[in-house]
Design a protein around this motif. Structure first.
Motif, mmCIF file in Angstrom:
data_model
loop_
_atom_site.group_PDB
_atom_site.id
_atom_site.type_symbol
_atom_site.label_atom_id
_atom_site.label_comp_id
_atom_site.label_asym_id
_atom_site.label_seq_id
_atom_site.Cartn_x
_atom_site.Cartn_y
_atom_site.Cartn_z
ATOM 1 N N ILE A 190 0.873 -1.178 0.000
ATOM 2 C CA ILE A 190 0.000 0.000 0.000
ATOM 3 C C ILE A 190 0.904 1.219 0.000
ATOM 4 O O ILE A 190 1.739 1.395 0.896
ATOM 5 C CB ILE A 190 -0.940 0.014 1.220
ATOM 6 N N ASN A 191 0.742 2.028 -1.038
ATOM 7 C CA ASN A 191 1.611 3.199 -1.219
ATOM 8 C C ASN A 191 3.086 2.826 -1.092
ATOM 9 O O ASN A 191 3.852 3.487 -0.376
ATOM 10 C CB ASN A 191 1.261 4.297 -0.206
ATOM 11 N N GLN A 192 3.464 1.745 -1.752
ATOM 12 C CA GLN A 192 4.841 1.259 -1.827
ATOM 13 C C GLN A 192 5.365 0.682 -0.506
ATOM 14 O O GLN A 192 6.542 0.328 -0.419
ATOM 15 C CB GLN A 192 5.789 2.365 -2.311
ATOM 16 N N THR A 193 4.508 0.594 0.508
ATOM 17 C CA THR A 193 4.905 -0.019 1.773
ATOM 18 C C THR A 193 4.436 -1.467 1.800
ATOM 19 O O THR A 193 3.264 -1.755 1.545
ATOM 20 C CB THR A 193 4.292 0.732 2.979
ATOM 21 N N LYS A 194 5.362 -2.371 2.118
ATOM 22 C CA LYS A 194 5.053 -3.794 2.110
ATOM 23 C C LYS A 194 4.010 -4.140 3.168
ATOM 24 O O LYS A 194 4.065 -3.645 4.296
ATOM 25 C CB LYS A 194 6.340 -4.589 2.362
#
Length: 354
Positions: free
Chosen positions: A307-311
């Motif tokens: 989500i938004n480049q966060t794993k």
């Protein structure tokens, strides 16, 4: 000779005046601590949580089930404290610094961040109130002061430094509280809900926990002020924190791996709630159930990986990415669908109040 006597007299007078008026009795740091304590202690309150016990004949008897600390934040009698200080209270008694006692009304609570808001109907002339400072600007090594009522010892001041930032601790409901401040200022049972102050006397955190049960071992934790500032408007207006949600039933794929299923790392969507954010964005839930050994597993749904480049691999990862946002925010979800990697924008809506 006269000059020597005059000089001696001046020296004696200086020593007398310095001693009498405290000009050199305290260091600059001590004077600062005294100044902050004298001003801030009038905003700190003791909170008695009155519950019910039962006697031999099963008659209800009011009894103090716990106590903690809180602090006033305005001239309307609004008090911030920890949720666990007021949890399950039948009655709240607030003791001000002048020893006057007032009934407290629970206005709002957020178990997820261990914060609560109480209000008292006391004249504003009987207390002071504290201002918040942004915890975004604090650094490790910075001096802090903790005020509270440890072990029932009222209006106790301890000092220390910020030992670390960005810690994660568990709230009583099991949810993780992110961004916690760690300090070596002595925090003991009864300090819960008290303010953690910077060297200007402003609130940068709310003392919430210690390591161990016997008392301070030099490791205490505080909820950052920015967290409190983010949720206080909702607590004051609605009594709870309005949080957005995706509207899915997620299953971390790590559990599926443990039973032998070869599946990408992430969170499998078992079901999508009709009309919720995920449904309106076109995310898909499981389409069938497969049996693996003695387990029936939902299968065929999207697997969220970022989500938004966060794993995202755990329920806490998912909650952290969703519940810290506001309704109307748009997030970018990276997912796997039928072995294809997709990126979908999702507008978040409020979770219905159940």
């Amino acid at each position: 000779m006269i000059i020597q006597k005059f000089i001696s007299l001046i020296i004696v007078l200086n020593l007398y005046l310095f001693s009498a008026y405290g000009v050199t009795r305290f260091s600059v740091e001590e004077q600062e601590n005294i100044r902050i304590y004298e001003k801030s202690s009038k905003a700190v309150v003791n909170i008695s949580n009155i519950g019910l016990n039962y006697d031999f004949f099963y008659r209800a008897i009011p009894a103090e089930s716990g106590s903690g600390t809180g602090f006033l934040i305005d001239d309307s009698g609004t008090i911030v404290t920890n949720y666990h200080v007021v949890e399950n209270a039948r009655k709240l008694i607030i003791t001000l610094s002048d020893n006057s006692q007032w009934p407290g009304e629970l206005i709002g609570a957020d178990p997820n961040n261990d914060l609560a808001v109480i209000r008292i109907d006391a004249p504003s002339s009987s207390y002071e109130y504290l201002a918040f400072s942004s915890s975004r600007d604090i650094v490790v090594g910075q001096k802090v002061l903790a005020l509270g009522n440890p072990f029932g010892l009222r209006l106790t001041l301890t000092t220390g430094i910020i030992s670390a930032l960005g810690r994660t601790i568990a709230a009583k409901n099991g949810r993780k509280i992110e961004g916690i401040i760690q300090t070596d200022a002595a925090i003991n049972p009864g300090n819960s809900g008290g303010p953690l102050l910077d060297s200007e006397g402003k609130v940068i955190g709310i003392n919430t926990a210690i390591i161990g049960t016997s008392g301070s071992v030099g490791i205490g934790f505080a909820v950052p002020s920015d967290t409190a500032l983010r949720i206080l408007p909702d607590l004051l207006e609605y009594g709870y924190v309005r949080r957005p949600w995706l509207g899915i039933e997620p299953i971390p794929t790590v559990y599926l791996k443990r039973i032998g299923i070869d599946v990408p790392e992430g969170v499998l969507i078992a079901r999508v709630v009709k009309g919720a954010s995920a449904d309106q964005a076109g995310l898909l839930g499981a389409t069938k159930t497969v049996k693996v050994g003695n387990y029936k597993i939902p299968w065929g749904g999207d697997i969220i990986t970022h989500i938004n480049q966060t794993k995202v691999t755990t329920m806490e990862d998912l909650a952290q990415q969703i519940e810290t946002r506001r309704s109307g925010d748009v997030i970018n979800i990276k997912l796997i669908r039928n072995e294809r990697v997709l990126s979908i924008k999702v507008e978040l809506f409020l979770r219905p109040r159940s």
